[in-house]
Motif scaffolding. Structure first.
Motif, PDB file in Angstrom:
ATOM      1  N   GLY A   4      42.059  33.018  41.721  1.00 54.22           N
ATOM      2  CA  GLY A   4      41.980  34.323  41.929  1.00 54.22           C
ATOM      3  C   GLY A   4      42.323  34.638  43.399  1.00 54.22           C
ATOM      4  O   GLY A   4      42.084  33.885  44.177  1.00 54.22           O
ATOM      5  N   HIS A  27      45.664  35.221  39.396  1.00 54.47           N
ATOM      6  CA  HIS A  27      44.851  36.681  39.036  1.00 54.47           C
ATOM      7  C   HIS A  27      44.852  37.337  40.475  1.00 54.47           C
ATOM      8  O   HIS A  27      44.257  36.723  41.367  1.00 54.47           O
ATOM      9  CB  HIS A  27      43.715  36.628  38.385  1.00 54.47           C
ATOM     10  CG  HIS A  27      43.735  35.697  37.044  1.00 54.47           C
ATOM     11  ND1 HIS A  27      43.687  36.333  35.831  1.00 54.47           N
ATOM     12  CD2 HIS A  27      44.015  34.534  36.620  1.00 54.47           C
ATOM     13  CE1 HIS A  27      43.766  35.762  34.757  1.00 54.47           C
ATOM     14  NE2 HIS A  27      44.044  34.266  35.261  1.00 54.47           N
ATOM     15  N   TYR A  29      43.669  40.714  42.650  1.00 55.54           N
ATOM     16  CA  TYR A  29      43.084  41.921  43.137  1.00 55.54           C
ATOM     17  C   TYR A  29      43.425  42.583  44.298  1.00 55.54           C
ATOM     18  O   TYR A  29      43.426  41.954  45.551  1.00 55.54           O
ATOM     19  CB  TYR A  29      41.597  42.107  42.972  1.00 55.54           C
ATOM     20  CG  TYR A  29      40.848  43.313  43.489  1.00 55.54           C
ATOM     21  CD1 TYR A  29      41.146  44.508  42.809  1.00 55.54           C
ATOM     22  CD2 TYR A  29      40.326  43.330  44.813  1.00 55.54           C
ATOM     23  CE1 TYR A  29      40.600  45.641  43.365  1.00 55.54           C
ATOM     24  CE2 TYR A  29      39.896  44.633  45.423  1.00 55.54           C
ATOM     25  CZ  TYR A  29      39.845  45.740  44.404  1.00 55.54           C
ATOM     26  OH  TYR A  29      39.289  47.030  45.010  1.00 55.54           O
ATOM     27  N   LYS A  40      53.098  41.797  38.784  1.00 59.71           N
ATOM     28  CA  LYS A  40      52.926  41.967  37.260  1.00 59.71           C
ATOM     29  C   LYS A  40      54.170  41.180  36.547  1.00 59.71           C
ATOM     30  O   LYS A  40      54.043  40.670  35.640  1.00 59.71           O
ATOM     31  CB  LYS A  40      52.384  43.161  36.927  1.00 59.71           C
ATOM     32  CG  LYS A  40      51.829  43.247  35.573  1.00 59.71           C
ATOM     33  CD  LYS A  40      51.324  44.398  35.212  1.00 59.71           C
ATOM     34  CE  LYS A  40      50.738  44.555  33.775  1.00 59.71           C
ATOM     35  NZ  LYS A  40      50.024  45.995  33.439  1.00 59.71           N
ATOM     36  N   PHE A  45      48.632  37.738  36.929  1.00 66.86           N
ATOM     37  CA  PHE A  45      47.691  39.063  36.455  1.00 66.86           C
ATOM     38  C   PHE A  45      47.224  39.844  37.409  1.00 66.86           C
ATOM     39  O   PHE A  45      46.748  39.342  38.230  1.00 66.86           O
ATOM     40  CB  PHE A  45      46.609  38.119  35.558  1.00 66.86           C
ATOM     41  CG  PHE A  45      47.194  37.320  34.356  1.00 66.86           C
ATOM     42  CD1 PHE A  45      47.192  37.663  33.156  1.00 66.86           C
ATOM     43  CD2 PHE A  45      47.510  35.762  34.608  1.00 66.86           C
ATOM     44  CE1 PHE A  45      47.874  36.853  32.077  1.00 66.86           C
ATOM     45  CE2 PHE A  45      48.011  35.216  33.629  1.00 66.86           C
ATOM     46  CZ  PHE A  45      48.087  35.600  32.359  1.00 66.86           C
ATOM     47  N   HIS A  47      44.128  42.757  38.355  1.00 67.12           N
ATOM     48  CA  HIS A  47      42.881  43.288  37.978  1.00 67.12           C
ATOM     49  C   HIS A  47      42.456  44.493  38.618  1.00 67.12           C
ATOM     50  O   HIS A  47      42.571  44.402  39.816  1.00 67.12           O
ATOM     51  CB  HIS A  47      41.859  42.176  37.884  1.00 67.12           C
ATOM     52  CG  HIS A  47      42.210  40.829  37.039  1.00 67.12           C
ATOM     53  ND1 HIS A  47      41.885  41.000  35.704  1.00 67.12           N
ATOM     54  CD2 HIS A  47      42.838  39.866  37.345  1.00 67.12           C
ATOM     55  CE1 HIS A  47      42.291  39.836  35.190  1.00 67.12           C
ATOM     56  NE2 HIS A  47      42.935  39.076  36.020  1.00 67.12           N
ATOM     57  N   PRO A  48      41.663  45.329  38.132  1.00 61.73           N
ATOM     58  CA  PRO A  48      41.257  46.586  38.710  1.00 61.73           C
ATOM     59  C   PRO A  48      39.995  46.435  39.689  1.00 61.73           C
ATOM     60  O   PRO A  48      39.801  47.411  40.544  1.00 61.73           O
ATOM     61  CB  PRO A  48      40.824  47.541  37.510  1.00 61.73           C
ATOM     62  CG  PRO A  48      40.480  46.342  36.559  1.00 61.73           C
ATOM     63  CD  PRO A  48      41.259  45.272  36.709  1.00 61.73           C
ATOM     64  N   ASP A  49      39.298  45.228  39.746  1.00 62.24           N
ATOM     65  CA  ASP A  49      38.319  45.206  40.387  1.00 62.24           C
ATOM     66  C   ASP A  49      38.006  43.581  40.620  1.00 62.24           C
ATOM     67  O   ASP A  49      38.511  42.758  39.797  1.00 62.24           O
ATOM     68  CB  ASP A  49      37.058  45.957  40.018  1.00 62.24           C
ATOM     69  CG  ASP A  49      36.624  45.772  38.549  1.00 62.24           C
ATOM     70  OD1 ASP A  49      36.449  44.509  38.297  1.00 62.24           O
ATOM     71  OD2 ASP A  49      36.275  46.799  37.948  1.00 62.24           O
ATOM     72  N   ALA A  52      36.184  41.646  37.547  1.00 63.30           N
ATOM     73  CA  ALA A  52      37.259  41.472  36.581  1.00 63.30           C
ATOM     74  C   ALA A  52      37.835  40.283  36.843  1.00 63.30           C
ATOM     75  O   ALA A  52      38.230  39.425  35.970  1.00 63.30           O
ATOM     76  CB  ALA A  52      38.103  42.550  36.045  1.00 63.30           C
ATOM     77  N   LEU A  53      38.315  40.146  38.218  1.00 61.10           N
ATOM     78  CA  LEU A  53      38.993  38.928  38.629  1.00 61.10           C
ATOM     79  C   LEU A  53      38.163  37.613  38.420  1.00 61.10           C
ATOM     80  O   LEU A  53      38.784  36.885  37.902  1.00 61.10           O
ATOM     81  CB  LEU A  53      39.442  39.387  40.014  1.00 61.10           C
ATOM     82  CG  LEU A  53      40.130  38.418  40.905  1.00 61.10           C
ATOM     83  CD1 LEU A  53      41.686  38.070  40.592  1.00 61.10           C
ATOM     84  CD2 LEU A  53      39.876  38.065  42.278  1.00 61.10           C
ATOM     85  N   GLN A  55      35.689  36.756  36.640  1.00 61.20           N
ATOM     86  CA  GLN A  55      35.619  36.105  35.113  1.00 61.20           C
ATOM     87  C   GLN A  55      36.708  35.311  34.613  1.00 61.20           C
ATOM     88  O   GLN A  55      36.288  34.719  33.883  1.00 61.20           O
ATOM     89  CB  GLN A  55      35.246  37.134  34.219  1.00 61.20           C
ATOM     90  CG  GLN A  55      36.312  38.014  33.883  1.00 61.20           C
ATOM     91  CD  GLN A  55      35.884  39.223  32.935  1.00 61.20           C
ATOM     92  OE1 GLN A  55      34.588  39.125  32.521  1.00 61.20           O
ATOM     93  NE2 GLN A  55      36.815  40.080  32.613  1.00 61.20           N
ATOM     94  N   HIS A  56      37.857  35.348  35.181  1.00 58.90           N
ATOM     95  CA  HIS A  56      39.026  34.723  34.685  1.00 58.90           C
ATOM     96  C   HIS A  56      39.550  33.402  35.503  1.00 58.90           C
ATOM     97  O   HIS A  56      40.339  32.643  35.090  1.00 58.90           O
ATOM     98  CB  HIS A  56      40.152  35.460  34.586  1.00 58.90           C
ATOM     99  CG  HIS A  56      40.224  36.506  33.622  1.00 58.90           C
ATOM    100  ND1 HIS A  56      39.829  38.104  33.760  1.00 58.90           N
ATOM    101  CD2 HIS A  56      40.616  36.807  32.367  1.00 58.90           C
ATOM    102  CE1 HIS A  56      39.720  38.668  32.728  1.00 58.90           C
ATOM    103  NE2 HIS A  56      40.326  37.832  31.939  1.00 58.90           N
TER     104      HIS A  56
END
Length: 282
Positions: A4, A27, A29, A40, A45, A47-49, A52-53, A55-56
């Motif tokens: 991330g 990923h 943010y 993208k 990837f 992420h909006p916040d 969310a980032l 968790q991946h």
């Protein structure tokens, strides 16, 4: 690795791309997602916040602007990080904050490295950055696949905060070098010499430096496009002045010139714009 990344500015965006091109799943943010939509299309990837980032991914890298931004981001991260995760802060920030984050990480079973970089936007684009890392050495070694994606010189500097301390030493040297170049150019103009000739004659000798080679011509051409923002350099120099072990007379002088430039609207210009203040004031 599943990585991330938080923050995608002049330096961060090319570093993200290097990670992707080296086979990592990345990923991202950023506060202004509209500015990084091109990532993208590369298969990265977005992420909006921050929740969310997180968790991946298994590793979170941060590269934001100022120490207060680092503080705010990690306050959010500590709410969602899982035990066993690793964070790497590539922001140039305060050593005491790096130590604070490291200790908070240990309490939450999270490893945090401070890893400021030097080399500017060109180094980020070319994957030739110097990376200065503080924290646990075993974690540093595990994270080498990340560092090697965009770093050419990768140094373990010691315990938490040590990477930041070495980076601040780097900024002190650069500040005084830029001041010396500006003084020399001012002298040359007063003596009727062409500064471009002086660069040609001196850049490979004892007075040569990367600042002279990379920024000297830009000073002459009044090309102030940022490779490194003045506002961020001032932030770094303020961190240097915050320590009280030794008087930094050169930094005290240069930072005032940069603060004057910021007042004139140069905050988002490159550090080579110091020549503008020098020509105005000397």
């Amino acid at each position: 690795m599943r990585i991330g990344w938080i923050g995608a500015g002049i330096m961060g965006k090319p570093m993200i791309r290097h990670l992707h091109h080296n086979g990592h799943q990345v990923h991202v943010y950023a506060r202004h997602l509209e500015k990084i939509q091109d990532l993208k299309t590369d298969g990265i990837f977005l992420h909006p916040d921050i929740p969310a980032l997180v968790q991946h991914v298994d590793v979170v890298c941060t590269m934001v602007g100022f120490p207060q931004d680092v503080q705010e981001v990690y306050e959010q991260l500590f709410k969602v990080l899982r035990p066993g995760m690793t964070c790497i802060d590539f922001t140039t920030s305060a050593p005491e904050l790096a130590i604070k984050l490291y200790e908070a990480g240990i309490q939450n079973q999270i490893q945090i490295l401070d890893a400021p970089v030097t080399g500017g936007d060109i180094g980020a684009q070319n994957g030739t950055l110097t990376i200065l890392v503080g924290g646990q050495k075993s974690v540093f070694e595990k994270m080498m696949p990340i560092f090697s994606a965009f770093g050419q010189e990768i140094h373990y500097c010691g315990k938490a905060g040590s990477g930041q301390k070495v980076k601040i030493a780097n900024q002190i040297m650069i500040a005084n070098t830029l001041q010396g170049i500006c003084e020399a150019f001012s002298y040359c103009q007063g003596q009727g010499l062409d500064p471009a000739l002086v660069i040609e004659c001196l850049q490979h000798g004892a007075a040569g430096s990367r600042q002279l080679s990379l920024l000297g011509e830009k000073m002459i051409q009044k090309d102030y496009a940022p490779g490194f923002y003045i506002k961020h350099f001032v932030k770094d120099l303020k961190i240097a002045l915050h320590q009280d072990q030794v008087k930094l007379a050169g930094v005290e002088h240069v930072i005032q010139e940069y603060l004057d430039l910021i007042d004139q609207g140069y905050g988002e210009k490159g550090t080579q714009a110091l020549i503008q203040a020098f020509q105005s004031n000397h």
